[in-house]
Design an enzyme around this catalytic site. Structure first.
Site, PDB file in Angstrom:
ATOM      1  N   CYS A 107      14.827   9.287  -2.464  1.00 36.14           N
ATOM      2  CA  CYS A 107      15.019   9.973  -3.746  1.00 36.14           C
ATOM      3  C   CYS A 107      13.727  10.292  -4.477  1.00 36.14           C
ATOM      4  O   CYS A 107      13.755  10.930  -5.527  1.00 36.14           O
ATOM      5  CB  CYS A 107      15.960   9.172  -4.643  1.00 36.14           C
ATOM      6  N   CYS A 129      13.805   0.488  -4.261  1.00 34.40           N
ATOM      7  CA  CYS A 129      13.794   1.681  -5.104  1.00 34.40           C
ATOM      8  C   CYS A 129      14.646   1.389  -6.338  1.00 34.40           C
ATOM      9  O   CYS A 129      15.833   1.092  -6.216  1.00 34.40           O
ATOM     10  CB  CYS A 129      14.346   2.887  -4.359  1.00 34.40           C
ATOM     11  N   CYS A 176      17.684   4.627  -6.507  1.00 35.23           N
ATOM     12  CA  CYS A 176      18.799   4.838  -5.576  1.00 35.23           C
ATOM     13  C   CYS A 176      19.209   3.556  -4.852  1.00 35.23           C
ATOM     14  O   CYS A 176      20.212   3.532  -4.147  1.00 35.23           O
ATOM     15  CB  CYS A 176      18.458   5.931  -4.570  1.00 35.23           C
ATOM     16  N   ASP A 179     -11.019  14.074  13.498  1.00 40.10           N
ATOM     17  CA  ASP A 179     -11.302  13.863  12.078  1.00 40.10           C
ATOM     18  C   ASP A 179     -11.582  12.391  11.827  1.00 40.10           C
ATOM     19  O   ASP A 179     -10.713  11.544  11.989  1.00 40.10           O
ATOM     20  CB  ASP A 179     -10.084  14.311  11.258  1.00 40.10           C
TER      21      ASP A 179
END
Lengths: 457, 247
Positions: free
Chosen positions: A212, A231, A234, A365
């Site tokens: 979410c 979380c 949610c 990289d």
């Protein structure tokens, strides 16, 4: 057996033997040769085998090594692709070369390390009984795109093998989210207890809820984005693991002693993991979880963790003359910071080698070195001298300068053989932190000197 | 003298070691006895942005962009646009650079509205432009050569009102077509260069610091530092990887 398959097995075995005549590892090319004759050869040579697959960003090789050790402890011989060739061609080579000339597997068990992107090709062919996803961190971004893309790749791989039991890290909100997307049965492992400094990581690969977008809260942290996440909006949160470390009793450079609970048992076990550092505790829990899912007795696997040896450049120990050398592969910021954390826990004076190449297998990289916490070891004062090595030695040196290292104590060399002279001359223990191809070179230089086995043996 | 640095959205725009730029700037100020503060301003934070002299924005991931755009629409976007207009110094990398433009249009046509702080826009491509690269900064940005690592599929096009930051010597730059790299608008420096860009390009780093100090104090002199190690890694990329000679 189809004629194509017989040719495929022959092509694989002969290519490998030819390559080894020239002292080449031959870990991927034989697989390519076999697939020319029969693209499904991997399916045929793994028919009837019981296989555990390990994927994820960090800990694949060590977890495989723990699994092999556990199988061996119970008298079960297993195959593995321990040389690190973990793409489709490498897995094909390993299993095909170890089949009989008519393509029947010689061993019943296999422990296969698989690249995250290759899982969707490998898994449907070998139908693993168990798949472990260790964790997900930013890795070689110039090859795989971004972390979410890698997660998608892993999801495709699992969806292609719906019968496999999944072993997931409960403390990782990224890989843990796979459970909701796939039909596979899931078993969880994790650490119930915080480790390290218990602080918010500076850099997190998963700060916001994958479902979410709300910022996660944490009951506790272990390292990087791993820990007791939840979380607040949610309700997505760390699942209760089936296998978990409840308490760390003692942790030093030889290993860790800790207490472990299992949902299937009413008592806690005390176990010793014969490799140091927090991330190896995770690897040990992954191995324990997978072995049990595989049908082995938990006690047998738990006991075997004590005798696990380091594998190929992962906390591998060498003696060079009078100097002890420990080699710790580092390939991404999370793993590197954990390795440096381990170095900063060393109590005696020591020297360090930081080796950096930027070849295809490393990722071109190298900017990730700026995300790893070198400040920690530069400020600890235990490093007497520093050697930087490799194609991008200058970048490594610059990183250490900005991390606060005493630049007058840094030596720069390009070649692994030169590095070996520096290591041998050290009166104190040396810790080397190479990335992938620089590890291969450094290890090869060590092998030349000590006459140790070539890596595929 | 002092310089106040604002690190915008460090919790989401932090890919590819871009925080090395903050390390580099603070260190180069501190060794010269110029005090320096770095404050992180993230999603949900709403401090007065006029108190900062220099803003840094790094690159990020697609997933997190929505969270970010919501926050910008909540008022921070206006403050950032005013700061650019007022000549505050900005260093924006890759995703942060694209975000300063009008919009990003994906290759299937979905348009994502950005800040519009500088006259440029970005179109998603199917080919990723990856590798070591180099560009020559325009005179107004100091004129030195910059080496870095680019990794983007978005192709950026500049509008009438802005200048490129530099001219590509090797690599792709803004779009792989017109030879431009980055943007220079007022005191906003936008580039695709990761690496991170500043540690290996000390002249560019000092140019940005000087721009910010001049904006605040009217003039600024930065005493030279020992950049031997910085230039060793600069020349390694320039000569060994890009086969370019020292200018």
């Amino acid at each position: 057996m189809r004629p194509g398959s017989i040719c495929a097995v022959a092509a694989c075995k002969l290519t490998r033997q030819a390559l080894r005549l020239f002292h080449r590892g031959g870990t991927a090319l034989p697989g390519k040769a076999a697939r020319l004759f029969d693209p499904d050869i991997l399916k045929r040579v793994s028919e009837g085998m019981e296989i555990i697959v390990v994927t994820g960003t960090n800990g694949k090789t060590t977890t495989c090594s723990m699994l092999e050790n556990a199988l061996r402890a119970g008298g079960r011989e297993s195959l593995s692709n321990k040389s690190g060739a973990n793409l489709l061609s490498g897995v094909t080579a390993e299993l095909t070369c170890n089949a009989t000339w008519t393509g029947k597997p010689k061993t019943h068990y296999a422990v296969i390390e698989c690249d995250e992107g290759a899982l969707k090709q490998v898994a449907p062919l070998i139908s693993p009984k168990v798949i472990i996803v260790t964790n997900l961190f930013r890795d070689q971004l110039d090859r795989y795109g971004e972390v979410m893309h890698t997660l998608d790749e892993i999801r495709k791989g699992i969806l292609a093998s719906p019968g496999s039991i999944l072993c997931l890290n409960a403390d990782d909100s990224l890989t843990g989210s796979l459970a909701g997307d796939v039909p596979n049965p899931v078993v969880w492992y994790g650490l119930d207890t915080p480790t390290g400094e218990e602080k918010e990581p500076v850099l997190s690969d998963a700060r916001y809820c994958i479902r979410c977008g709300t910022e996660y809260g944490y009951h506790y942290h272990t390292y990087a984005h791993l820990g007791g996440f939840f979380c607040p909006k949610c309700g997505y949160s760390r699942p209760e693991p089936d296998f978990a470390v409840t308490q760390i009793e003692e942790m030093n450079t030889a290993g860790t002693r800790c207490r472990v609970r299992m949902s299937a048992a009413p008592y806690e076990m005390e176990i010793t993991v014969g490799l140091p550092a927090v991330y190896n505790l995770y690897n040990a829990m992954a191995a324990l979880c997978a072995c049990t899912a595989f049908g082995l007795p938990a006690e047998e696997c738990a006991a075997s963790l004590k005798t696990v040896h380091s594998s190929f450049g992962r906390m591998e120990n060498f003696i060079l003359g009078k100097t002890s050398l420990q080699m710790i592969l580092v390939k991404n910021p999370a793993g590197c910071s954990q390795a440096l954390e381990y170095l900063s826990s060393v109590k005696e004076p020591c020297r360090a080698v930081f080796a950096l190449n930027d070849r295809t297998a490393d990722g071109h990289d190298i900017s990730w070195i700026w995300d790893a916490d070198y400040e920690k070891i530069c400020s600890s004062g235990i490093l007497q001298e520093i050697l930087v090595l490799g194609d991008r030695a200058e970048d490594m040196q610059l990183r250490l300068k900005y991390a606060g290292a005493d630049t007058s104590r840094i030596t720069i060399v390009r070649e692994a053989r030169e590095a070996l002279k520096w290591i041998e001359a050290s009166p104190v223990p040396v810790f080397a932190f190479p990335n992938y191809t620089s590890m291969l070179e450094l290890r090869e230089a060590v092998r030349e000197r000590t006459g140790e086995k070539e890596f595929w043996q | 003298m002092e310089l106040r640095i604002c690190h915008l959205y460090p919790e989401v725009l932090n890919l590819y070691g871009d925080r090395g730029n903050i390390l580099c700037m603070t260190r180069r100020l501190e060794v010269r006895g110029i005090s320096c503060s770095v404050e992180s301003v993230g999603i949900g934070d709403n401090p007065d942005l006029t108190q900062y002299d220099l803003f840094f924005i790094g690159g990020g991931q697609d997933f997190e962009q929505e969270v970010l755009l919501d926050d910008l629409r909540g008022g921070k976007g206006d403050s950032i646009r005013s700061a650019v207009r007022d000549g505050r110094t900005f260093l924006c990398i890759c995703g942060g650079y694209q975000m300063m433009g009008h919009y990003y249009q994906t290759h299937d046509g979905v348009r994502c509205e950005f800040l519009g702080a500088a006259d440029l826009y970005t179109v998603g491509g199917d080919r990723r432009m990856i590798g070591n690269y180099a560009y020559a900064l325009g005179e107004e940005s100091g004129g030195s050569t910059v080496v870095g690592f680019e990794n983007h599929s978005g192709r950026t096009y500049l509008g009438e009102g802005v200048k490129p930051l530099g001219k590509v010597l090797k690599g792709f730059g803004n779009n792989g077509e017109d030879g431009t790299e980055g943007v220079r608008f007022n005191n906003l420096f936008g580039t695709y260069s990761h690496g991170p860009v500043l540690p290996k390009n000390p002249q560019f780093a000092d140019h940005i610091l000087k721009t910010a100090l001049t904006q605040r104090y009217g003039s600024a002199v930065l005493e030279p530092l020992d950049d031997t190690m910085e230039m060793l890694s600069h020349y390694r990329v320039l000569e060994h990887y890009l086969r370019l000679s020292r200018s």
